[in-house]
Scaffold this motif. Structure first.
Motif, PDB file in Angstrom:
ATOM      1  N   PHE A 173       0.667  -1.236   0.111  1.00 49.45           N
ATOM      2  CA  PHE A 173       0.008   0.191   0.122  1.00 49.45           C
ATOM      3  C   PHE A 173       0.630   1.192  -0.181  1.00 49.45           C
ATOM      4  N   SER A 174       1.821   1.696   0.643  1.00 49.03           N
ATOM      5  CA  SER A 174       3.087   1.948   0.550  1.00 49.03           C
ATOM      6  C   SER A 174       3.735   2.631  -0.010  1.00 49.03           C
ATOM      7  N   SER A 175       4.331   1.639  -0.332  1.00 46.24           N
ATOM      8  CA  SER A 175       4.831   1.781  -2.432  1.00 46.24           C
ATOM      9  C   SER A 175       4.385   2.099  -3.356  1.00 46.24           C
ATOM     10  N   ARG A 176       2.639   1.817  -3.486  1.00 45.13           N
ATOM     11  CA  ARG A 176       2.241   1.537  -4.681  1.00 45.13           C
ATOM     12  C   ARG A 176       1.636   3.588  -4.545  1.00 45.13           C
ATOM     13  N   TRP A 177       1.041   3.593  -3.194  1.00 41.08           N
ATOM     14  CA  TRP A 177       0.578   5.116  -3.085  1.00 41.08           C
ATOM     15  C   TRP A 177       1.686   6.255  -2.994  1.00 41.08           C
ATOM     16  N   THR A 178       2.554   6.130  -2.856  1.00 43.81           N
ATOM     17  CA  THR A 178       4.255   6.619  -2.516  1.00 43.81           C
ATOM     18  C   THR A 178       4.720   6.683  -4.118  1.00 43.81           C
ATOM     19  N   ARG A 179       4.283   5.871  -4.731  1.00 50.95           N
ATOM     20  CA  ARG A 179       5.142   6.111  -6.054  1.00 50.95           C
ATOM     21  C   ARG A 179       3.955   6.967  -7.329  1.00 50.95           C
ATOM     22  N   ARG A 180       2.673   6.651  -7.000  1.00 50.14           N
ATOM     23  CA  ARG A 180       1.820   6.854  -7.493  1.00 50.14           C
ATOM     24  C   ARG A 180       1.521   8.123  -7.018  1.00 50.14           C
ATOM     25  N   LEU A 181       2.305   9.418  -6.167  1.00 46.19           N
ATOM     26  CA  LEU A 181       1.899  10.810  -5.648  1.00 46.19           C
ATOM     27  C   LEU A 181       2.971  11.544  -6.164  1.00 46.19           C
ATOM     28  N   VAL A 182       4.241  10.593  -6.326  1.00 42.67           N
ATOM     29  CA  VAL A 182       5.638  11.398  -6.673  1.00 42.67           C
ATOM     30  C   VAL A 182       5.154  11.649  -7.884  1.00 42.67           C
ATOM     31  N   ASP A 183       5.034  10.332  -8.387  1.00 41.88           N
ATOM     32  CA  ASP A 183       5.038  11.067  -9.965  1.00 41.88           C
ATOM     33  C   ASP A 183       4.062  11.449 -10.876  1.00 41.88           C
ATOM     34  N   ALA A 184       3.038  11.914 -10.337  1.00 41.86           N
ATOM     35  CA  ALA A 184       2.304  12.946 -10.466  1.00 41.86           C
ATOM     36  C   ALA A 184       2.306  14.713 -10.412  1.00 41.86           C
ATOM     37  N   VAL A 185       3.437  15.013 -10.174  1.00 43.83           N
ATOM     38  CA  VAL A 185       3.568  16.368  -9.744  1.00 43.83           C
ATOM     39  C   VAL A 185       4.396  16.580 -10.802  1.00 43.83           C
ATOM     40  N   GLY A 186       3.971  17.822 -11.118  1.00 42.03           N
ATOM     41  CA  GLY A 186       4.607  18.701 -12.294  1.00 42.03           C
ATOM     42  C   GLY A 186       4.938  20.645 -11.558  1.00 42.03           C
ATOM     43  N   VAL A 187       4.624  21.386 -12.812  1.00 38.30           N
ATOM     44  CA  VAL A 187       5.603  22.698 -12.533  1.00 38.30           C
ATOM     45  C   VAL A 187       4.569  23.173 -13.142  1.00 38.30           C
ATOM     46  N   ILE A 188       3.703  24.510 -12.143  1.00 33.23           N
ATOM     47  CA  ILE A 188       3.437  25.480 -12.521  1.00 33.23           C
ATOM     48  C   ILE A 188       4.125  27.098 -13.157  1.00 33.23           C
ATOM     49  N   GLU A 189       3.608  27.799 -13.994  1.00 32.89           N
ATOM     50  CA  GLU A 189       4.892  29.067 -13.918  1.00 32.89           C
ATOM     51  C   GLU A 189       4.417  30.029 -13.278  1.00 32.89           C
ATOM     52  N   GLU A 190       3.225  30.076 -12.741  1.00 32.63           N
ATOM     53  CA  GLU A 190       2.466  31.147 -12.494  1.00 32.63           C
ATOM     54  C   GLU A 190       1.265  30.441 -12.070  1.00 32.63           C
ATOM     55  N   PRO A 191       1.634  30.227 -10.398  1.00 31.38           N
ATOM     56  CA  PRO A 191       0.351  29.303  -9.775  1.00 31.38           C
ATOM     57  C   PRO A 191      -0.854  30.262  -8.836  1.00 31.38           C
ATOM     58  N   SER A 192      -1.553  29.587  -8.704  1.00 32.29           N
ATOM     59  CA  SER A 192      -2.793  30.091  -7.857  1.00 32.29           C
ATOM     60  C   SER A 192      -1.500  30.528  -5.795  1.00 32.29           C
TER      61      SER A 192
END
Length: 526
Positions: free
Chosen positions: A361-380
Motif C-alpha cells: 500500500f505504502s509503495s504503490r501510493w508513494t510512487r503514484r503521488l510522486v509520479d504525479a508532480v508537475g510545475v506551474i509557472e504562474e500558480p494560484s
C-alpha cells in the motif's frame, strides 16, 4: 582556486558570507548542497527527532510507529525523487532555471531540516508553547515549529563552523522557508491581506489580530530571511515558496498522507467498518448530502458521510482553483477501493502477509503521488509552483481526511494530549521561575544559560533598532531594559523546551517537581 567572485554560484553562498568552496575540515562532501545535507543529518537537533512524537508516542502505542525522525527521512526520500524527476524533464529546464533552480541535494537537505523545530509531543506541543510564548512571555511571534526550525539552522545550533547555526547555503536556507513570512510584519504588504492568502498566511478565525497561523521566521531571524531570499527577488513574489521549498512541502504532504495511515492500521485504530461507512455512504448519497443546508449538515455531523461532505464544501471555499466534484468523487472511490477494501479489510496481525500488505500500500501510493508532480509557472496564491495532478491532489485530501476524522479527533487521543499540555505548561512555569531566581543564576543548565545570553543580545538589538517588532499581546512596546530582558528570558525558555524529546520533557519536570529521587539520569543533559 577561485579567481573571481562572479564564478561563485550565488545559490551556494553561505550564511557567514563565505564561499561554499572554502574547505571546512569537518565536511566530507565536495558539493556545497551535499555538505548542507550532511550538516543537518549530523545535528543533535536532527537526532532528537527520534524521540519526538509524530502523532502518538511509540512508547504509548506498544508498536513501532513513525516519529519525527522517520517522518523526516521519508519526506527527504520523496522530495529527492520529485526533484530528480522534474530536473530530468527537458521541457522544464528553462522554467526551473527561471524560477531559481531545483537541485535534488537542496530539497533533500531542506526536507531533513523541515521538522527540526518541532517541540515535544508534536503539534500539541506547538500549540501549547505558542499560547504560553504570547500570553505568558509577551512574545509577539509566539512559537511556530517552522520558524523554530529556521532559528535552529541559522542561530541556535552550535555544530556549525562558527557555533552559530549550521552556516548553510542560500538555496537550502530558502528551501526551508515553507511559509516565507513572519507572523505579523514581513513582507509588506503581508500575505495574510491578499484576497486569497497563501496556505497558512491567514489569521486563525478564532484569534483575529494575532497574525498568520503559519510562518517560517521570527523577527529575530528576519535578516536571515532577507539574505536567503535575495537571490530570488524578481523571480518570485516575496511570499512565494522557492521551487525547492515547494518540492519539500509537497513531499511532506505525500508522506503525511500515507505513513500515518500505516501506523494506525498497525495499532488497530483505523477500523474497516467506520471508515467504510463514511466513504461508502457519501458515494451512495452524494446528491442528497449536497442538498443539505449547512446547519442541518453540522447537526448530523456524526452520521456517516456527513464529515466527508463538509470536507468537499471546505475545499470549494478554500481551494476553488483546484477542486472538482468529479475528481473528488473519483478520489473517494479510489481510497475506498485501495485503503478500505484493500488494506483495512484484513486486521493487522504482524504476519508476513500483513507486513507485505502495508508495504505494498505504502509503495504503490508513494510512487503514484510522486509520479504525479508537475510545475506551474504562474500558480494560484494558494499553491506553490510544484503541484500534484488534479486527480492525485484530491486523493491526498481524502487520505488526510481519513487520518483526521478517524485518528486525530478521537476522544482517547484528546485525553492523552490534555495531559501532555499540562506537562508542558508546568515545565514552562518551573523553568521560568528558575531563570528569574537571581540566587540560582549561576546554577542554570548551561544550555539554558547560553540561550538566555543569546536571546538577550538579540532582543537588546531589536529594542535599539526596531522596537515595534517587540510589541506583544498587550499592544504595548516594551519599555526599559528589564522588559526587554524578560522577553529574552521567555524566548530562551521556549528555545530550551523546544529542543527536548518527549521523554526529556517528562523527566525534567519530574526532577523540577521533586517527584524523583534519582540525581543522575540520561533522560536529559543539563
Amino acid at each position: 582556486m577561485l579567481m573571481h567572485d562572479e564564478q561563485v554560484d550565488p545559490r551556494a553562498q553561505r550564511r557567514s558570507g563565505g564561499h561554499s568552496t572554502t574547505p571546512v575540515p569537518a565536511d566530507l562532501a565536495t558539493s556545497p548542497f551535499r555538505v548542507d545535507r550532511d550538516r543537518v543529518a549530523s545535528s543533535p537537533f536532527f537526532a532528537r527527532l527520534a524521540g519526538v512524537t509524530q502523532v502518538v508516542s511509540s512508547t504509548g502505542s506498544g508498536l513501532l510507529v513513525h516519529n519525527r525522525l522517520t517522518h523526516s527521512l521519508k519526506v527527504a526520500q520523496a522530495a529527492r525523487a520529485i526533484a530528480e524527476r522534474l530536473s530530468a524533464r527537458p521541457e522544464l529546464v528553462s522554467v526551473l532555471d527561471k524560477l531559481g533552480g531545483c537541485d535534488p541535494d537542496v530539497v533533500e537537505a531542506a526536507a531533513l531540516a523541515h521538522d527540526l523545530g518541532h517541540p515535544p509531543f508534536g503539534h500539541l506541543g506547538e500549540q501549547v508553547l505558542d499560547r504560553l510564548a504570547r500570553h505568558r512571555f509577551g512574545l509577539s511571534d509566539g512559537f511556530e515549529g517552522n520558524a523554530q526550525s529556521f532559528r535552529i539552522i541559522t542561530t541556535t545550533d552550535v555544530r556549525g563552523p562558527a557555533a552559530l547555526g549550521l552556516d548553510l547555503t542560500v538555496a537550502v536556507r530558502a528551501a526551508t522557508l515553507k511559509y516565507p513570512w513572519t507572523r505579523l510584519a514581513f513582507p509588506t504588504p503581508h500575505p495574510r491581506d491578499l484576497a486569497a492568502p497563501p496556505r497558512g498566511a491567514a489569521e486563525p478565525p478564532d484569534a483575529p489580530g494575532t497574525g498568520s497561523s503559519k510562518f517560517s521566521a521570527y523577527v529575530t531571524e528576519l535578516p536571515d530571511v532577507l539574505g536567503a531570499r535575495e537571490f530570488f527577488a524578481g523571480r518570485l513574489e516575496p511570499w512565494q515558496q522557492t521551487v525547492e521549498a515547494s518540492v519539500m512541502d509537497t513531499a511532506d504532504d505525500i508522506a503525511y498522507a500515507i505513513h500515518d495511515l500505516e501506523d494506525f492500521h498497525r495499532v488497530g485504530v483505523l477500523q474497516h467498518a467506520t471508515v467504510s461507512a463514511e466513504l461508502g455512504t457519501w458515494l451512495d448519497q452524494a446528491l442528497e448530502l449536497a442538498s443539505l443546508d449547512a446547519a442541518d449538515l453540522r447537526a448530523q455531523e456524526r452520521r456517516p458521510g456527513r464529515s466527508l461532505e463538509m470536507l468537499r464544501r471546505r475545499l470549494h471555499a478554500k481551494d476553488s482553483w483546484a477542486v472538482d466534484d468529479e475528481a473528488f468523487a473519483a478520489a473517494v472511490a479510489k481510497v475506498r477501493a485501495e485503503l478500505v477494501d484493500g488494506l483495512l479489510a484484513v486486521p493487522f496481525d504482524g504476519s508476513v502477509e500483513a507486513e507485505q500488505a502495508v508495504a505494498g500500500f505504502s509503495s504503490r501510493w508513494t510512487r503514484r503521488l510522486v509520479d504525479a508532480v508537475g510545475v506551474i509557472e504562474e500558480p494560484s496564491t494558494r499553491s506553490g509552483h510544484v503541484v500534484l495532478a488534479p486527480r492525485q491532489w484530491h486523493e491526498v485530501q481524502v487520505l488526510k481526511f481519513v487520518h483526521r476524522r478517524f485518528v486525530l479527533l478521537r476522544p482517547d487521543l484528546a485525553l492523552h494530549q490534555r495531559g501532555q499540555a499540562r506537562l508542558l505548561t508546568a515545565l514552562v512555569e518551573a523553568l521560568e521561575q528558575w531563570v528569574t531566581d537571581r540566587h540560582e543564576a549561576n546554577r542554570l543548565p548551561r544550555r539554558l544559560h547560553d540561550l538566555v545570553e543569546l536571546a538577550g543580545d538579540e532582543y537588546a538589538e531589536l529594542a535599539r533598532t526596531e522596537p515595534s517588532a517587540l510589541v506583544g499581546a498587550t499592544g504595548d512596546v516594551p519599555s526599559g531594559p528589564d522588559a526587554v530582558r524578560a522577553l529574552a528570558r521567555g524566548r530562551a525558555v521556549v528555545d530550551f523546551i523546544a529542543s527536548l524529546t518527549d521523554n526529556q520533557a517528562a523527566a525534567l519536570l519530574e526532577a523540577l517537581s521533586g517527584r524523583t529521587g534519582q540525581l543522575w539520569t540520561d533522560a536529559f543533559v543539563l
